[in-house]
Design a protein around this motif. Structure first.
Motif, mmCIF file in Angstrom:
data_model
loop_
_atom_site.group_PDB
_atom_site.id
_atom_site.type_symbol
_atom_site.label_atom_id
_atom_site.label_comp_id
_atom_site.label_asym_id
_atom_site.label_seq_id
_atom_site.Cartn_x
_atom_site.Cartn_y
_atom_site.Cartn_z
ATOM 1 N N HIS A 90 0.854 -1.188 0.000
ATOM 2 C CA HIS A 90 0.000 0.000 0.000
ATOM 3 C C HIS A 90 0.891 1.239 0.000
ATOM 4 O O HIS A 90 1.883 1.303 0.710
ATOM 5 C CB HIS A 90 -0.908 0.018 1.240
ATOM 6 C CG HIS A 90 -1.736 1.264 1.329
ATOM 7 N ND1 HIS A 90 -2.823 1.494 0.523
ATOM 8 C CD2 HIS A 90 -1.609 2.355 2.114
ATOM 9 C CE1 HIS A 90 -3.340 2.675 0.828
ATOM 10 N NE2 HIS A 90 -2.617 3.214 1.792
ATOM 11 N N HIS A 91 0.491 2.249 -0.793
ATOM 12 C CA HIS A 91 1.229 3.506 -0.842
ATOM 13 C C HIS A 91 0.228 4.650 -0.922
ATOM 14 O O HIS A 91 -0.592 4.708 -1.830
ATOM 15 C CB HIS A 91 2.166 3.535 -2.068
ATOM 16 C CG HIS A 91 2.792 4.882 -2.279
ATOM 17 N ND1 HIS A 91 2.562 5.623 -3.405
ATOM 18 C CD2 HIS A 91 3.617 5.612 -1.502
ATOM 19 C CE1 HIS A 91 3.226 6.762 -3.328
ATOM 20 N NE2 HIS A 91 3.876 6.775 -2.184
ATOM 21 N N ASP A 92 0.299 5.544 0.050
ATOM 22 C CA ASP A 92 -0.560 6.725 0.054
ATOM 23 C C ASP A 92 0.314 7.921 -0.327
ATOM 24 O O ASP A 92 1.183 8.339 0.432
ATOM 25 C CB ASP A 92 -1.177 6.928 1.442
ATOM 26 C CG ASP A 92 -2.154 8.090 1.477
ATOM 27 O OD1 ASP A 92 -2.340 8.754 0.429
ATOM 28 O OD2 ASP A 92 -2.728 8.325 2.552
ATOM 29 N N ARG A 93 0.098 8.438 -1.515
ATOM 30 C CA ARG A 93 0.935 9.509 -2.034
ATOM 31 C C ARG A 93 0.765 10.799 -1.227
ATOM 32 O O ARG A 93 1.717 11.556 -1.054
ATOM 33 C CB ARG A 93 0.580 9.754 -3.495
ATOM 34 C CG ARG A 93 1.665 10.490 -4.232
ATOM 35 C CD ARG A 93 1.279 10.785 -5.639
ATOM 36 N NE ARG A 93 1.390 9.601 -6.473
ATOM 37 C CZ ARG A 93 1.311 9.607 -7.780
ATOM 38 N NH1 ARG A 93 1.110 10.750 -8.417
ATOM 39 N NH2 ARG A 93 1.421 8.516 -8.486
ATOM 40 N N GLN A 94 -0.429 11.057 -0.734
ATOM 41 C CA GLN A 94 -0.696 12.290 0.014
ATOM 42 C C GLN A 94 0.102 12.340 1.311
ATOM 43 O O GLN A 94 0.758 13.323 1.613
ATOM 44 C CB GLN A 94 -2.199 12.407 0.320
ATOM 45 C CG GLN A 94 -3.069 12.523 -0.910
ATOM 46 C CD GLN A 94 -2.876 13.859 -1.615
ATOM 47 O OE1 GLN A 94 -2.572 14.858 -0.993
ATOM 48 N NE2 GLN A 94 -3.047 13.841 -2.930
ATOM 49 N N SER A 95 0.040 11.286 2.091
ATOM 50 C CA SER A 95 0.716 11.293 3.390
ATOM 51 C C SER A 95 2.075 10.591 3.351
ATOM 52 O O SER A 95 2.730 10.481 4.390
ATOM 53 C CB SER A 95 -0.172 10.627 4.447
ATOM 54 O OG SER A 95 -0.438 9.295 4.078
#
Length: 123
Positions: free
Chosen positions: A51-56
């Motif tokens: 999983h990768h959250d670009r925003q945080s």
């Protein structure tokens, strides 16, 4: 100078034959490169980003078993073509013309370097 030139010529012949033998055997990369990559692959941790959250900028990473890791990774397409045996062979495919006699050399009008006999090493 002649001895160095002739040794270099023999080295190019030997290395060219080695590269040609590897091409004939169907190898795409040198054995040295393959051994180095395999050695590095064994020392790398086997991880997968799940999983990768670009925003945080948060990553979730799972560690894999050794058998799940890089076994299916086709590393050859990530290697620059200059490291292929064909490129190596093209380097050694240079003909060495014979050195002409000194009487045919052009005149030299620059500095002449001479050794200092007092700097000679003892045998």
């Amino acid at each position: 100078m002649r001895a160095t030139y002739e040794r270099l010529q023999q080295l190019f012949i030997r290395k060219g034959r080695e590269a040609m033998a590897q091409i004939s055997a169907g190898q795409e990369f040198s054995q040295h490169l393959i051994r180095s990559i395999e050695k590095l692959r064994k020392s790398l941790p086997n991880m997968r980003v799940t999983h990768h959250d670009r925003q945080s900028e948060v990553f979730s990473v799972d560690e894999l078993e050794e058998t799940e890791g890089y076994a299916g990774l086709e590393w050859g397409r990530y290697v620059d073509p200059v490291y292929k045996i064909q490129s190596v062979f093209s380097v050694y495919w240079v003909e060495f013309p014979p050195i002409p006699d000194e009487q045919y050399w052009p005149q030299w009008h620059g500095a002449i370097v001479r050794h200092n006999p007092s700097m000679r090493r003892k045998k």
